[in-house]
Scaffold this motif. Structure first.
Motif, short mmCIF file in Angstrom:
data_model
loop_
_atom_site.label_atom_id
_atom_site.label_comp_id
_atom_site.label_asym_id
_atom_site.label_seq_id
_atom_site.Cartn_x
_atom_site.Cartn_y
_atom_site.Cartn_z
N ALA A 197 35.25 32.99 40.76
CA ALA A 197 36.64 33.12 40.14
C ALA A 197 36.71 34.53 39.10
CB ALA A 197 37.06 31.93 39.34
N VAL A 198 35.64 34.65 38.44
CA VAL A 198 35.80 35.91 37.51
C VAL A 198 35.94 36.95 38.47
CG1 VAL A 198 34.37 37.50 35.94
CG2 VAL A 198 34.44 34.96 35.63
N ASP A 199 35.26 37.19 39.44
CA ASP A 199 35.59 38.37 40.51
C ASP A 199 37.01 38.50 40.93
OD1 ASP A 199 32.71 39.08 40.01
OD2 ASP A 199 32.16 39.10 42.03
N GLN A 200 37.40 37.31 41.34
CA GLN A 200 38.83 37.12 41.86
C GLN A 200 39.66 37.58 40.91
OE1 GLN A 200 38.50 32.88 43.42
NE2 GLN A 200 39.36 33.88 45.30
N ARG A 201 39.41 37.34 39.78
CA ARG A 201 40.66 37.59 38.56
C ARG A 201 40.48 38.92 38.33
NH1 ARG A 201 38.00 33.12 35.52
NH2 ARG A 201 39.19 31.19 35.62
N ASP A 202 39.27 39.59 38.36
CA ASP A 202 39.30 41.07 38.16
C ASP A 202 39.94 41.69 39.52
OD1 ASP A 202 37.95 41.22 35.77
OD2 ASP A 202 35.95 41.53 36.60
N GLY A 203 39.80 41.48 40.55
CA GLY A 203 40.32 41.88 41.64
C GLY A 203 41.84 41.75 41.66
N LEU A 204 42.39 40.75 41.57
CA LEU A 204 43.64 40.35 41.44
C LEU A 204 44.21 41.51 40.43
CD1 LEU A 204 43.76 36.49 41.81
CD2 LEU A 204 44.79 38.36 43.52
N ALA A 205 43.83 41.47 39.16
CA ALA A 205 44.37 42.54 38.12
C ALA A 205 44.21 43.79 38.55
CB ALA A 205 43.45 42.23 36.81
N LEU A 206 43.21 44.27 39.38
CA LEU A 206 43.14 45.59 39.77
C LEU A 206 43.50 46.13 41.13
CD1 LEU A 206 39.25 45.65 39.38
CD2 LEU A 206 40.84 46.94 38.11
N GLY A 207 44.65 44.90 41.73
CA GLY A 207 45.27 45.45 42.76
C GLY A 207 44.90 45.24 44.10
N VAL A 208 43.75 44.04 44.10
CA VAL A 208 43.06 43.95 45.28
C VAL A 208 44.02 43.05 45.97
CG1 VAL A 208 41.11 42.83 46.49
CG2 VAL A 208 40.91 44.15 44.54
N GLN A 209 44.62 43.17 47.40
CA GLN A 209 45.25 42.42 48.16
C GLN A 209 44.67 42.10 49.57
OE1 GLN A 209 48.72 45.05 48.55
NE2 GLN A 209 49.49 44.01 46.54
N GLY A 210 43.49 42.67 49.54
CA GLY A 210 42.86 42.23 51.10
C GLY A 210 41.37 42.71 50.98
N THR A 211 40.75 42.34 51.94
CA THR A 211 39.31 42.55 51.83
C THR A 211 38.97 43.25 53.24
OG1 THR A 211 38.68 40.29 52.80
CG2 THR A 211 38.49 41.01 50.50
N PRO A 212 37.90 44.43 53.30
CA PRO A 212 37.32 44.64 51.93
C PRO A 212 38.24 45.68 51.28
CG PRO A 212 36.54 46.13 54.00
CD PRO A 212 37.48 45.00 54.44
N THR A 213 38.13 45.77 49.91
CA THR A 213 38.48 46.67 49.12
C THR A 213 37.57 47.42 48.42
OG1 THR A 213 40.83 45.63 48.85
CG2 THR A 213 40.14 47.18 47.18
N PHE A 214 37.63 48.90 48.59
CA PHE A 214 36.52 49.61 47.62
C PHE A 214 36.98 50.47 46.72
CE2 PHE A 214 35.40 49.00 52.44
CZ PHE A 214 34.10 48.71 52.29
#
Length: 246
Positions: A197-214
Motif C-alpha cells: 500500500a505504501v508504494d500505491q500511495r506514493d504512485g497515486l500522489a505522483l500521478g500514476v494512473q496505469g502501469t507500467p509507469t516509469f
C-alpha cells in the motif's frame, strides 16, 4: 379525414413514447456505466487467502517519494548515475511486455543505472494484489528479484484468471527454495499488505494512473520500447545523471 388525423396523432404519440423510453433506457445505462467505472477506479478485486470482496485503494501519500530507502532495487551499482523506477502490476500485460525490455536494459546498464521496482496493483486484476504480496514475502527472504522475474515470465499461465492463484504463487515460492512457513506468515501479514500500500500511495500522489509507469531521475516518462528507453538513459548518462534518488 378525421380517422386519418387520429391515426397520425396516435402514431406521433407512440413515436414520442418510444423515444422517451429509449432516452430513459440510455440514461439508466449511462448512470450504470458511470457507477461501474467509479467502482473500477476506487476498488479492486480482493484475493486475500482465496477470499472475495473489494478493498478500497489507499489514499495518496502526503509525503510521496519516487524512491524510498526500502524500495526494491533490481540493480545496485557502486556508482549509480541514473535511477529508473517502474510502478508495476505483475498481472498487467503491458508490464509483462516491457519485462524483457527492462531485463535487457538492466544487463546493459546495471553497473551504471539503478533500476527500482515499486508495486502498483491495478483495479480489475483479481490476482495482482496477491502477486505483489507474494513478491514482498519473497523479498523478506532476500529473493525479491527471483520472484519478480518468475511472476512476469509465467504471467500467461495465471494472469487474467477469475479464480485466486495464491497456490500458484506458493508453488513458485517453493521452487525458489523459500522457508514456506515463513512465506505463509508473511503473505498473510498486515505488514506485507501495508508495504504494498505504501508504494500505491506514493504512485497515486505522483500521478500514476496505469502501469507500467516509469520515472527517470524523478521525472515521469513514457518510453515506447527499448530504443526509446536506451536513448533516454544515454541522454541522462551523457548529461552526467543525477546523484540523488527520488
Amino acid at each position: 379525414m378525421k380517422n386519418v388525423k387520429n391515426t397520425q396523432s396516435t402514431k406521433t404519440t407512440n413515436t414520442t413514447k418510444n423515444v422517451k423510453k429509449q432516452l430513459l433506457a440510455a440514461l439508466v445505462l449511462l448512470v450504470a456505466l458511470a457507477v461501474a467505472f467509479g467502482s473500477f477506479l476506487l476498488f479492486r478485486p480482493e484475493a486475500d487467502g482465496g477470499g472475495s470482496g473489494t478493498r478500497a485503494l489507499p489514499d495518496p501519500a502526503s509525503d510521496a517519494r519516487v524512491v524510498r530507502d526500502d524500495s526494491h532495487r533490481l540493480t545496485e551499482p557502486a556508482g549509480s548515475r541514473v535511477t529508473v523506477v517502474e510502478f508495476l502490476d505483475f498481472e498487467c500485460e503491458a508490464c509483462g511486455a516491457f519485462h524483457p525490455v527492462m531485463d535487457r536494459l538492466k544487463k546493459e546498464y546495471g553497473d551504471r543505472v539503478t533500476f527500482v521496482a515499486r508495486y502498483f496493483p491495478m483495479p480489475g486484476h483479481r490476482n495482482s494484489g496477491s502477486a505483489a504480496r507474494a513478491a514482498e514475502a519473497a523479498a523478506r527472504q532476500g529473493r525479491f528479484r527471483e520472484m519478480h522475474d518468475k511472476l512476469f515470465t509465467t504471467q500467461a499461465q495465471w494472469g487474467e484468471a477469475r479464480e485466486p492463484k495464491d497456490s500458484v504463487f506458493r508453488a513458485y515460492a517453493r521452487e525458489l527454495g523459500l522457508d514456506m512457513a515463513r512465506y505463509d506468515t508473511d503473505v498473510a501479514s498486515e505488514r506485507t499488505a501495508e508495504r504494498v500500500a505504501v508504494d500505491q500511495r506514493d504512485g497515486l500522489a505522483l500521478g500514476v494512473q496505469g502501469t507500467p509507469t516509469f520515472f527517470v531521475d524523478g521525472e515521469k516518462t513514457s518510453p515506447r520500447g527499448y530504443e526509446d528507453f536506451k536513448a533516454l538513459i544515454e541522454g541522462r548518462l551523457n548529461e552526467g545523471g543525477l546523484n540523488e534518488e527520488g
